[in-house]
Design an enzyme around this catalytic site. Structure first.
Site, PDB file in Angstrom:
ATOM      1  N   ASP A 141       0.833  -1.208   0.000  1.00  0.00           N
ATOM      2  CA  ASP A 141       0.000   0.000   0.000  1.00  0.00           C
ATOM      3  C   ASP A 141       0.860   1.248   0.000  1.00  0.00           C
ATOM      4  O   ASP A 141       0.421   2.314   0.447  1.00  0.00           O
ATOM      5  CB  ASP A 141      -0.907  -0.020   1.240  1.00  0.00           C
ATOM      6  CG  ASP A 141      -2.036   0.992   1.132  1.00  0.00           C
ATOM      7  OD1 ASP A 141      -2.593   1.377   2.178  1.00  0.00           O
ATOM      8  OD2 ASP A 141      -2.346   1.412   0.001  1.00  0.00           O
ATOM      9  N   LYS A 144       3.002   3.502  -5.578  1.00  0.00           N
ATOM     10  CA  LYS A 144       2.471   2.506  -6.535  1.00  0.00           C
ATOM     11  C   LYS A 144       3.542   2.028  -7.518  1.00  0.00           C
ATOM     12  O   LYS A 144       3.462   0.902  -7.992  1.00  0.00           O
ATOM     13  CB  LYS A 144       1.266   3.094  -7.270  1.00  0.00           C
ATOM     14  CG  LYS A 144       0.185   3.621  -6.316  1.00  0.00           C
ATOM     15  CD  LYS A 144      -0.088   2.702  -5.136  1.00  0.00           C
ATOM     16  CE  LYS A 144      -0.804   3.403  -4.003  1.00  0.00           C
ATOM     17  NZ  LYS A 144      -0.781   2.633  -2.721  1.00  0.00           N
ATOM     18  N   ASP A 169      -3.182  -3.050  -2.512  1.00  0.00           N
ATOM     19  CA  ASP A 169      -4.223  -2.020  -2.577  1.00  0.00           C
ATOM     20  C   ASP A 169      -4.031  -1.181  -3.845  1.00  0.00           C
ATOM     21  O   ASP A 169      -2.933  -1.093  -4.402  1.00  0.00           O
ATOM     22  CB  ASP A 169      -4.145  -1.114  -1.335  1.00  0.00           C
ATOM     23  CG  ASP A 169      -5.351  -0.183  -1.239  1.00  0.00           C
ATOM     24  OD1 ASP A 169      -5.202   0.896  -0.649  1.00  0.00           O
ATOM     25  OD2 ASP A 169      -6.427  -0.529  -1.764  1.00  0.00           O
ATOM     26  N   ASN A 170      -5.130  -0.548  -4.309  1.00  0.00           N
ATOM     27  CA  ASN A 170      -5.068   0.489  -5.357  1.00  0.00           C
ATOM     28  C   ASN A 170      -4.618   0.007  -6.724  1.00  0.00           C
ATOM     29  O   ASN A 170      -4.034   0.778  -7.491  1.00  0.00           O
ATOM     30  CB  ASN A 170      -4.131   1.632  -4.932  1.00  0.00           C
ATOM     31  CG  ASN A 170      -4.433   2.140  -3.560  1.00  0.00           C
ATOM     32  OD1 ASN A 170      -3.591   2.071  -2.655  1.00  0.00           O
ATOM     33  ND2 ASN A 170      -5.628   2.661  -3.372  1.00  0.00           N
ATOM     34  N   GLU A 199     -11.291   4.151  -1.353  1.00  0.00           N
ATOM     35  CA  GLU A 199     -11.764   4.445  -0.005  1.00  0.00           C
ATOM     36  C   GLU A 199     -12.625   5.704   0.047  1.00  0.00           C
ATOM     37  O   GLU A 199     -12.292   6.721  -0.544  1.00  0.00           O
ATOM     38  CB  GLU A 199     -10.586   4.571   0.979  1.00  0.00           C
ATOM     39  CG  GLU A 199      -9.463   5.487   0.540  1.00  0.00           C
ATOM     40  CD  GLU A 199      -8.362   4.740  -0.175  1.00  0.00           C
ATOM     41  OE1 GLU A 199      -8.627   3.679  -0.751  1.00  0.00           O
ATOM     42  OE2 GLU A 199      -7.226   5.224  -0.203  1.00  0.00           O
TER      43      GLU A 199
HETATM   44  O1  LIG Z   1      -0.270   7.023  -2.771  1.00  0.00           O
HETATM   45  C1  LIG Z   1      -0.911   6.245  -2.071  1.00  0.00           C
HETATM   46  N1  LIG Z   1      -0.287   5.506  -1.175  1.00  0.00           N
HETATM   47  C2  LIG Z   1       1.160   5.636  -1.141  1.00  0.00           C
HETATM   48  C3  LIG Z   1       1.646   6.087   0.148  1.00  0.00           C
HETATM   49  C4  LIG Z   1       2.935   6.504   0.245  1.00  0.00           C
HETATM   50  C5  LIG Z   1       3.554   6.653   1.577  1.00  0.00           C
HETATM   51  O2  LIG Z   1       4.822   7.246   1.475  1.00  0.00           O
HETATM   52  C6  LIG Z   1       4.789   8.595   1.879  1.00  0.00           C
HETATM   53  C7  LIG Z   1       3.484   8.784   2.591  1.00  0.00           C
HETATM   54  O3  LIG Z   1       3.718   9.040   3.965  1.00  0.00           O
HETATM   55  C8  LIG Z   1       2.717   7.519   2.472  1.00  0.00           C
HETATM   56  O4  LIG Z   1       2.585   6.848   3.685  1.00  0.00           O
HETATM   57  C9  LIG Z   1      -2.392   6.150  -2.209  1.00  0.00           C
HETATM   58  C10 LIG Z   1      -3.051   7.110  -2.978  1.00  0.00           C
HETATM   59  C11 LIG Z   1      -4.435   7.053  -3.122  1.00  0.00           C
HETATM   60  N2  LIG Z   1      -5.085   8.062  -3.927  1.00  0.00           N
HETATM   61  O5  LIG Z   1      -6.306   7.966  -4.116  1.00  0.00           O
HETATM   62  O6  LIG Z   1      -4.381   8.954  -4.420  1.00  0.00           O
HETATM   63  C12 LIG Z   1      -5.189   6.054  -2.505  1.00  0.00           C
HETATM   64  C13 LIG Z   1      -4.530   5.070  -1.740  1.00  0.00           C
HETATM   65  O7  LIG Z   1      -5.233   4.058  -1.120  1.00  0.00           O
HETATM   66  C14 LIG Z   1      -3.140   5.108  -1.600  1.00  0.00           C
HETATM   67  O8  LIG Z   1      -2.541   4.103  -0.868  1.00  0.00           O
HETATM   68 MG   LIG Z   2      -3.927   2.497  -0.573  1.00  0.00          MG
END
Ligand SMILES: O=C(NC/C=C/[C@H]1OC[C@H](O)[C@@H]1O)c1cc([N+](=O)[O-])cc(O)c1O
Ligand SMILES: [Mg+2]
Length: 221
Positions: A141, A144, A169-170, A199
């Site tokens: 998660d 990506k 996820d995603n 979500e």
């Molecule tokens: O970038 C996403 N996840 C990546 C997370 C990246 C991690 O690294 C830096 C930040 O602190 C986070 O904890 C994401 C983005 C969306 N979205 O809708 O943009 C939806 C999701 O469920 C996601 O996991």
């Molecule tokens: Mg996610």
């Protein structure tokens, strides 16, 4: 300077949940993110699918890539058998600090090891530094574009045994096309898609469930 979103999520947890009750922590975050401010937790709809996978698999060792505010960390750890352990990697120190507070508030600090750093740096060190043999479940998660390289790194480091499950996820939104292509076409995985929604929205999304079959299916290296 104002507060950050993770800080506001922690405040909502402290205000609207009970210390030591993971379920109330999960519900408090979902309520806040549904009605006050969207945040990138796996959420309640996809969360039910995650719950079912965990309850079916009964994993003893779990790796989570991308902690954020520890929503899925708490949701998963709460369902694990007593002797199970969950390691979660988070790159961003600020969200990791909030995640640590939420993990402690939920009373799950004994089950969860939170590491701050880059997955690519830490995955090769997990065996040696944490005495991990292999992971039964990996929840992807994080960024990506890191799903595929980190999956290949997990294979290379011998951290997956046949039967291990990768739950991603995603895979639709924001999307992980190179990862999907790999797990769906490699002889090393039996993959299936769980259709859901991003979500707290009506946007299409889903989870990819991939069972590692072993490296025997070498095919083209
Ligand atoms: O970038 C996403 N996840 C990546 C997370 C990246 C991690 O690294 C830096 C930040 O602190 C986070 O904890 C994401 C983005 C969306 N979205 O809708 O943009 C939806 C999701 O469920 C996601 O996991
Ligand atoms: Mg996610």
């Amino acid at each position: 300077t104002g507060s950050t979103r993770p800080q506001r999520i922690l405040r909502a947890v402290q205000k609207n949940s009970t210390r030591g009750s993971p379920c109330s922590v999960v519900n408090a975050i979902d309520d806040y993110c549904k009605h006050k401010e969207w945040a990138m937790n796996v959420g309640d709809e996809k969360g039910i699918i995650v719950d079912d996978v965990v309850l079916e698999l009964k994993p003893i060792t779990v790796l989570e890539l991308g902690t954020y505010c520890a929503y899925s960390t708490v949701r998963i750890a709460n369902l694990l058998p007593p002797e199970a352990k969950l390691i979660t990697l988070e790159f961003n120190a600020e969200s990791a600090a909030i995640a640590r507070e939420i993990i402690t508030w939920a009373g799950l600090e004994e089950k969860i090891q939170l590491i701050i750093g880059a997955s690519g740096d830490w995955i090769p060190r997990l065996k040696e530094e944490f005495g991990i043999e292999t992971f039964d479940l990996v929840f992807l998660d994080h960024w990506k574009d890191r799903y595929l390289p980190d999956t290949k790194l997990l294979e290379k480091c011998g951290l997956l045994k046949p039967g291990a499950v990768l739950l991603a996820d995603n895979v639709i939104c924001p999307g992980t096309p190179d990862y999907l292509d790999y797990v769906r076409n490699s002889p090393r995985y039996k993959s299936k898609f769980y259709r859901s929604h991003l979500e707290y929205t009506q946007e299409e999304d889903g989870l990819e469930h991939s069972v590692f079959l072993g490296m025997a299916g070498r095919g083209a290296e």
